[in-house]
Each structure stands twice: as structure tokens, then as C-alpha cells.
Design an enzyme around this catalytic site. Structure first.
Site, PDB file in Angstrom:
ATOM      1  N   THR A  74      -0.315  -3.069   0.600  1.00 32.76           N
ATOM      2  CA  THR A  74      -0.731  -4.116   1.523  1.00 32.76           C
ATOM      3  C   THR A  74      -0.822  -3.559   2.939  1.00 32.76           C
ATOM      4  O   THR A  74      -1.748  -3.900   3.692  1.00 32.76           O
ATOM      5  CB  THR A  74       0.250  -5.303   1.428  1.00 32.76           C
ATOM      6  OG1 THR A  74       0.129  -5.855   0.099  1.00 32.76           O
ATOM      7  CG2 THR A  74      -0.069  -6.393   2.434  1.00 32.76           C
ATOM      8  N   GLY A 130      -3.983  -1.707   3.227  1.00 35.83           N
ATOM      9  CA  GLY A 130      -5.064  -2.695   3.142  1.00 35.83           C
ATOM     10  C   GLY A 130      -5.354  -3.314   4.506  1.00 35.83           C
ATOM     11  O   GLY A 130      -6.517  -3.517   4.882  1.00 35.83           O
ATOM     12  N   GLU A 141      -7.367  -4.902  -3.342  1.00 36.44           N
ATOM     13  CA  GLU A 141      -6.470  -5.204  -4.458  1.00 36.44           C
ATOM     14  C   GLU A 141      -5.139  -4.562  -4.084  1.00 36.44           C
ATOM     15  O   GLU A 141      -5.018  -3.348  -4.086  1.00 36.44           O
ATOM     16  CB  GLU A 141      -7.064  -4.638  -5.756  1.00 36.44           C
ATOM     17  CG  GLU A 141      -6.510  -5.305  -6.985  1.00 36.44           C
ATOM     18  CD  GLU A 141      -5.323  -4.569  -7.534  1.00 36.44           C
ATOM     19  OE1 GLU A 141      -4.186  -4.891  -7.102  1.00 36.44           O
ATOM     20  OE2 GLU A 141      -5.515  -3.673  -8.363  1.00 36.44           O
ATOM     21  N   CYS A 150       0.670  -2.491 -10.071  1.00 41.04           N
ATOM     22  CA  CYS A 150       0.621  -3.539  -9.046  1.00 41.04           C
ATOM     23  C   CYS A 150       1.050  -4.881  -9.628  1.00 41.04           C
ATOM     24  O   CYS A 150       1.634  -5.693  -8.928  1.00 41.04           O
ATOM     25  CB  CYS A 150      -0.746  -3.612  -8.405  1.00 41.04           C
ATOM     26  SG  CYS A 150      -2.074  -3.642  -9.595  1.00 41.04           S
TER      27      CYS A 150
HETATM   28  P1  NAP Z   1      -1.595   3.716  -0.029  1.00 40.02           P
HETATM   29  O1  NAP Z   1      -1.300   4.281   1.312  1.00 40.02           O
HETATM   30  O2  NAP Z   1      -1.997   2.298  -0.055  1.00 40.02           O
HETATM   31  O3  NAP Z   1      -2.711   4.628  -0.727  1.00 40.02           O
HETATM   32  C1  NAP Z   1      -3.797   4.150  -1.481  1.00 40.02           C
HETATM   33  C2  NAP Z   1      -5.068   4.878  -1.076  1.00 40.02           C
HETATM   34  O4  NAP Z   1      -5.368   4.618   0.293  1.00 40.02           O
HETATM   35  C3  NAP Z   1      -4.968   6.402  -1.188  1.00 40.02           C
HETATM   36  O5  NAP Z   1      -6.208   6.909  -1.593  1.00 40.02           O
HETATM   37  C4  NAP Z   1      -4.650   6.775   0.235  1.00 40.02           C
HETATM   38  O6  NAP Z   1      -4.916   8.116   0.545  1.00 40.02           O
HETATM   39  C5  NAP Z   1      -5.534   5.834   1.003  1.00 40.02           C
HETATM   40  N1  NAP Z   1      -5.159   5.642   2.397  1.00 40.02           N
HETATM   41  C6  NAP Z   1      -3.933   5.795   2.975  1.00 40.02           C
HETATM   42  N2  NAP Z   1      -3.992   5.514   4.299  1.00 40.02           N
HETATM   43  C7  NAP Z   1      -5.270   5.195   4.577  1.00 40.02           C
HETATM   44  C8  NAP Z   1      -5.967   4.813   5.763  1.00 40.02           C
HETATM   45  N3  NAP Z   1      -5.351   4.693   6.931  1.00 40.02           N
HETATM   46  N4  NAP Z   1      -7.284   4.549   5.674  1.00 40.02           N
HETATM   47  C9  NAP Z   1      -7.933   4.629   4.508  1.00 40.02           C
HETATM   48  N5  NAP Z   1      -7.339   4.998   3.359  1.00 40.02           N
HETATM   49  C10 NAP Z   1      -6.025   5.269   3.383  1.00 40.02           C
HETATM   50  O7  NAP Z   1      -0.358   3.869  -1.000  1.00 40.02           O
HETATM   51  P2  NAP Z   1       0.738   5.043  -1.099  1.00 40.02           P
HETATM   52  O8  NAP Z   1       1.155   5.489   0.252  1.00 40.02           O
HETATM   53  O9  NAP Z   1       0.237   6.078  -2.027  1.00 40.02           O
HETATM   54  O10 NAP Z   1       1.936   4.260  -1.823  1.00 40.02           O
HETATM   55  C11 NAP Z   1       2.803   3.468  -1.059  1.00 40.02           C
HETATM   56  C12 NAP Z   1       3.105   2.143  -1.729  1.00 40.02           C
HETATM   57  O11 NAP Z   1       1.900   1.441  -1.957  1.00 40.02           O
HETATM   58  C13 NAP Z   1       3.735   2.206  -3.099  1.00 40.02           C
HETATM   59  O12 NAP Z   1       5.099   2.381  -3.059  1.00 40.02           O
HETATM   60  C14 NAP Z   1       3.365   0.874  -3.672  1.00 40.02           C
HETATM   61  O13 NAP Z   1       4.262  -0.115  -3.238  1.00 40.02           O
HETATM   62  C15 NAP Z   1       2.003   0.600  -3.080  1.00 40.02           C
HETATM   63  N6  NAP Z   1       0.904   0.908  -4.040  1.00 40.02           N
HETATM   64  C16 NAP Z   1       0.280  -0.129  -4.638  1.00 40.02           C
HETATM   65  C17 NAP Z   1      -0.730   0.127  -5.557  1.00 40.02           C
HETATM   66  C18 NAP Z   1      -1.452  -0.981  -6.249  1.00 40.02           C
HETATM   67  O14 NAP Z   1      -2.048  -0.762  -7.295  1.00 40.02           O
HETATM   68  N7  NAP Z   1      -1.462  -2.184  -5.706  1.00 40.02           N
HETATM   69  C19 NAP Z   1      -1.093   1.437  -5.870  1.00 40.02           C
HETATM   70  C20 NAP Z   1      -0.436   2.483  -5.213  1.00 40.02           C
HETATM   71  C21 NAP Z   1       0.556   2.196  -4.296  1.00 40.02           C
HETATM   72  P3  NAP Z   1      -3.687   9.170   0.330  1.00 40.02           P
HETATM   73  O15 NAP Z   1      -3.588   9.339  -1.112  1.00 40.02           O
HETATM   74  O16 NAP Z   1      -4.108  10.408   1.015  1.00 40.02           O
HETATM   75  O17 NAP Z   1      -2.494   8.561   0.979  1.00 40.02           O
END
Ligand code: NAP
Ligand code: MG
Length: 502
Positions: free
Chosen positions: A252, A255, A272, A306
């Protein structure tokens, strides 16, 4: 790298997946396999061992720029959006067949890159092929309507649905191939062109899929895949002025950053996001089914889902029995490397996620909740975490409110049949992705399903993995619906045309 892959840990890998993982990886831009503009690369880890197994290009803003330009050209002047719908269907069906044909290889890559047990990865691959087929069928069914207008005169008025244009797609690491397909399939079906940025932790299957997309015969520039970090490549894609729409799955917090980045050109956004989903077990439920399902709802994929059922509400009459069953189920799960045939759940995706989940578990105990789950010793440097079940939690505890994204569940008793109170408890969260209801009382199930603020509800099942069923969030779990007919709305714009016949 090749020395790591030649260790006994990887002896079971097939020749093609071993060759692919160990190869020099490139990104797919405009039908060509290229290095990053900066020449930089970053490491890809096997989360089951903590070892580096590959290096991929570290794409940045320049690479995103080139990919968007390619996608724009493919959209404005290329054959893809102009192709007959039935031809797009045929190409997508071919892609589905190729995904299946490469199924073993894709599953093995997933097991190494993401840590999923091979059997789980195989089922996931079969599901992605079905998703492509489901979406492919929509290409020939995207009709507008004729509209009877009331203004004076004689008119022929109609609507048409048009592809929204160049789409940026940013995906997470928990289901690397499925997430790529959930995004790509509907966008391609309607004739959009795409720039996909996979998660930095799991870039390999997105790149392998790029080769398969080429093999299927998609025109160059229709699908571009840029590996890189969220803060650079992802942010550049979300902010790009020539991207018409951005589709994101992940946290979130990120997002919200995507929404901010989209403001420059007010690109369309779908999200999502996270969840803290409730599962309710009523005393009349079939507990033989409900108990293992409640355990799987949180322990499947080591809780990195998720829609994980991370808040388990059990009627007091059956609380001890169900919760003991869930604890026992967790204790018996074989936690191990994705390539070990005995493994039922794999590691968490990264050291960072492992530490994050361990912090939540420690915090829960510090705040006074009671933790159950046998302690485990893992004889590897993989990012493993043992299942935990918390009882005696309070509503304001972090473990009750925040998305942990690990095999950690809070179990709470409820003891009345006050539906409004039960629904209020389910809704006491900033999220609204999913809810599970276990009861044989159909009236109760439907009444509760109505009162829960969540995009998906399952009764006597946990999360049905069905391409025809829309999926997405209320509240801070997101914007828009993926899967089903509804996802087509995310990738199309409606045009109304009014023709005066006078
Ligand atoms: P995240 O930061 O939301 O990463 C998801 C995607 O967004 C990755 O491809 C990420 O790239 C990219 N991203 C990160 N920062 C961005 C930005 N400023 N602008 C555009 N894209 C960006 O998630 P995470 O850090 O891997 O995980 C952290 C937490 O997110 C988890 O502990 C979990 O609670 C939640 N999560 C939720 C879902 C779901 O299905 N709803 C999936 C994964 C994680 P990078 O890979 O380079 O960071
Ligand atoms: Mg990885």
C-alpha cells in the site's frame, strides 16, 4: 555463478532451466535483448540458500525511456493494435501453449528465484496458462453498444472500446510468473503495448517469459521488460509522461507513491495492494475441511500472499479445537528449499523480509500476545521462518493491524451470533481485499458476505483461483479489479460516437 549452480543443491535442475539461470541476462526492449544503458547489473539470490545465482541488468530511467518509446511506436504504428481480434486470440493461445510446454523449466526457475516448492510452482504455471486462455477469448468479444438517444432528431449513436495505449506494469515477487501474466494477458488481449518491471528479487521468470513471448511471435515493442529497482526504474515508469496507464501490485505504501508519480500526466492507475484478511469459522462448519484450510490460508507460500487469511476468527465453542489444529498443521509443514521434493513451504523472499517478519513475531510477544508454533532450526542460510499462531492479542497490536506477509496468524474467539458485530470486526482494518466464511448456514454466509467490505469473499473455501472471478480491493487494498470481464475496463477507454442522420 556457474560454480554455485554446479553444486549438488541444483543437481535436480533440468538442463534448460540451469542453462537459463546461469546465462548472461539481458532486458527486452523493442524486440532486442540489451544491457542496461549504464552497463550496471545487480545480483539475484536464491532465497533458499542466500546465494547469488544470477545477475541481471540494472535498468534505470534511460532504459525505461527507450522501452516506453518502443511501446509507443508499437502502439501507434505497429501491427498489434490493428490486428484482427481473432489473430490476437490465436497468438495469446499460442503463448498459453508455450507456457505449458515450458512448464517444468518455468517452475524450476520459480523454485530457485522465488523459493516456492516445485509442486506449488508447477500448479501456479498451469494456472497462468489458463489465465492467458481466458483473457485471449475476450479479444473477440470487446463490443460497444448502440445507444438510443433522446435528443431531438434521428441519430445513430454507439460506443466503442479502445485500447488505452502504452501501459506500465510493476509487479511484486510473491508469484513472479502469475503476477506478470495477470498483468500482461488482459493488456495484450485488448491491443495495448506494455513496459513490464518485475520485482528486483525475482526478475528471472519475467525475462524467461520474454523469450517465450518472442517465440510465440508477438511483434517487437509490444512487450518490453526492464529489470531494475523500484526507486529508479519503477519510479521512472510510474512518472513517465508518455505512459497512458500504470498497473501496480505490491505494498500500500508503494501504491501511494505510484499515485503521486502518476499526477504529471494523470495517467490511469490501477492498484492491487495489501491485505489483513479475516477468516471466520462458525461452530456448525465442517471443521475437518475448515481447519486445514484456515492453516493453508496463512501458511501457503509462507504467508506471502496479498489475500492471506491473517486474522482468524473462530467461534468460542470450537476455538480450542480449530486453533490447536491450525498450530499442529503449521508445526507439521515441511519448510525447506524449493527444489527439495519434501518441502511444503519455502523461504521468505529476502533477508529483509525474514527480519521484518521476525520483528513482528518478537513484537507480538513483547506486547503480551501468546505465540504457538514449534521452534525450528534451519541448517541453511536461506531466509526461512517457522509458522506462528498468536492468541490473546488486542485490537490495537501491530500484529493484528499490519500486513506481516509471513506465516503469522492472529487467532481470536467470537462468541455471539451478532452479525453486525462480526462484520464490524472484519471491517476494522484499513484493508479490504478478501474474507473467508466457514459455515453450513447459507443464510448466515450470504448475510455476512454482504456486510464485509472486501473485494472477494469465499464461503467454505479459501480464495478461489479462477480467472473469471474479479479480484481486487476495497479501501486501501486498491483500485480496480483484475481477472474476470472487469479487468478489461482497466485497459480500455470507452468512446461514444453520435451521428446525426438528419
Ligand atoms: P513494494 O515496494 O510494493 O514492491 C512492489 C513492486 O514495486 C516492485 O517491483 C518494486 O520494485 C516496485 N517499487 C518499489 N518502489 C517503487 C517506486 N517508488 N515506484 C515504482 N515502483 C516501485 O513491496 P516490497 O518492498 O517488495 O515488500 C514490502 C511489503 O509489501 C511486504 O512486506 C508486503 O507487506 C507488501 N507486498 C504486498 C504484495 C501484494 O501482493 N499485495 C506483494 C509484495 C509485497 P523493487 O522490487 O525494486 O523494490
Ligand atoms: Mg530471487
Amino acid at each position: 555463478m556457474s560454480t554455485v549452480l554446479s553444486s549438488s543443491r541444483y543437481a535436480s535442475l533440468g538442463a534448460s532451466s540451469a542453462r537459463f539461470i546461469g546465462s548472461a541476462h539481458r532486458m527486452l526492449i523493442d524486440g532486442r535483448w540489451v544491457e542496461a544503458h549504464s552497463g550496471k547489473t545487480f545480483d539475484v539470490f536464491d532465497p533458499g540458500t542466500g546465494q547469488v545465482v544470477a545477475r541481471v541488468p540494472e535498468g534505470g530511467a534511460e532504459d525505461i525511456g527507450l522501452a516506453v518509446r518502443a511501446a509507443r511506436r508499437a502502439f501507434e504504428t505497429g501491427p498489434w493494435p490493428r490486428m484482427k481480434p481473432a489473430e490476437r486470440t490465436r497468438l495469446l493461445m499460442k503463448l498459453a501453449d508455450l507456457i505449458e510446454a515450458h512448464g517444468d523449466e518455468l517452475a524450476e526457475i520459480e523454485a530457485v528465484d522465488n523459493g516456492k516448492p516445485l509442486a506449488v510452482a508447477r500448479r501456479g504455471i498451469a494456472g497462468t496458462a489458463e489465465m492467458v486462455r481466458y483473457m485471449a477469448g475476450w479479444a473477440t468479444k470487446l463490443n460497444g453498444e448502440t445507444v438510443d438517444v433522446s435528443v431531438p432528431g434521428e441519430w445513430h449513436a454507439y460506443t466503442s472500446r479502445e485500447a488505452v495505449g502504452v501501459v506500465g506494469q510493476i509487479i511484486p515477487w510473491n508469484f513472479p510468473l502469475s503476477m506478470a501474466i495477470w498483468k500482461l494477458a488482459p493488456a495484450l488481449t485488448v491491443g495495448c503495448t506494455v513496459v513490464l518491471k518485475p520485482a528486483e528479487q525475482t526478475p528471472l521468470n519475467a525475462l524467461r517469459l520474454g523469450h517465450i513471448i518472442e517465440e510465440a511471435g508477438f511483434p517487437p515493442g509490444v512487450v518490453n521488460i526492464v529489470t531494475g529497482f523500484g526507486a529508479t526504474a519503477g519510479a521512472a515508469l510510474a512518472a513517465h509522461e508518455d505512459v497512458d496507464k500504470i498497473a501496480f501490485t505490491g505494498s500500500t505504501a508503494t501504491g501511494k507513491r505510484i499515485v503521486e508519480a502518476s499526477l504529471g500526466n494523470l495517467k490511469k492507475v490501477s492498484l492491487e495492494l495489501g491485505g489483513k484478511s479475516p477468516v471466520f469459522v462458525f461452530p456448525d462448519a465442517d471443521l475437518e475441511r475448515a481447519t486445514p484450510a484456515a492453516a493453508n490460508a496463512i501458511f501457503f507460500n509462507a504467508g506471502q500472499v496479498c489475500s492471506a487469511g491473517s486474522r482468524l476468527y473462530v467461534h468460542r465453542k470450537v476455538f480450542d479445537r480449530v486453533v490447536e489444529g491450525v498450530i499442529g498443521h503449521g508445526d507439521q509443514l515441511a519448510v525447506g528449499h524449493g527444489l527439495d521434493p519434501a518441502s511444503q513451504i519455502g523461504p521468505l523472499i529476502s533477508r529483509q523480509q525474514q527480519e521484518r517478519v521476525e520483528r513482528y513475531v518478537a513484537l507480538g510477544e513483547e506486547e503480551g500476545a501468546r505465540r504457538f508454533g514449534a521452534p525450528r532450526v534451519f541448517d541453511s542460510d536461506g531466509y526461512f521462518v517457522a509458522p506462528s499462531v498468536f492468541v490473546d492479542t488486542a485490537p490495537d497490536m501491530a500484529i493484528r493491524r499490519e500486513e506481516i506477509f509471513g506465516p503469522v496468524v492472529c487467532a481470536m474467539p467470537f462468541d455471539d451470533d451478532d452479525l453486525e458485530g462480526i462484520a464490524a470486526e472484519a471491517n476494522r482494518t484499513e484493508f479490504g481485499l478478501f474474507a473467508g466464511i466457514w459455515t453450513r448456514n447459507l443464510s448466515l454466509a450470504h448475510k455476512l458476505a454482504r456486510r464485509i467490505k472486501a473485494g472477494s469473499v469465499s464461503v467454505n473455501a479459501h480464495m478461489v483461483n479462477e480467472p473469471a472471478l474479479p479480484f481486487g480491493g476495497y479501501k486501501q487494498s486498491g483500485w480496480g479489479r483484475e481477472r474476470g470481464r472487469e479487468v478489461l475496463d482497466l485497459y480500455t477507454s470507452v468512446k461514444s460516437v453520435a451521428v446525426s442522420l438528419d
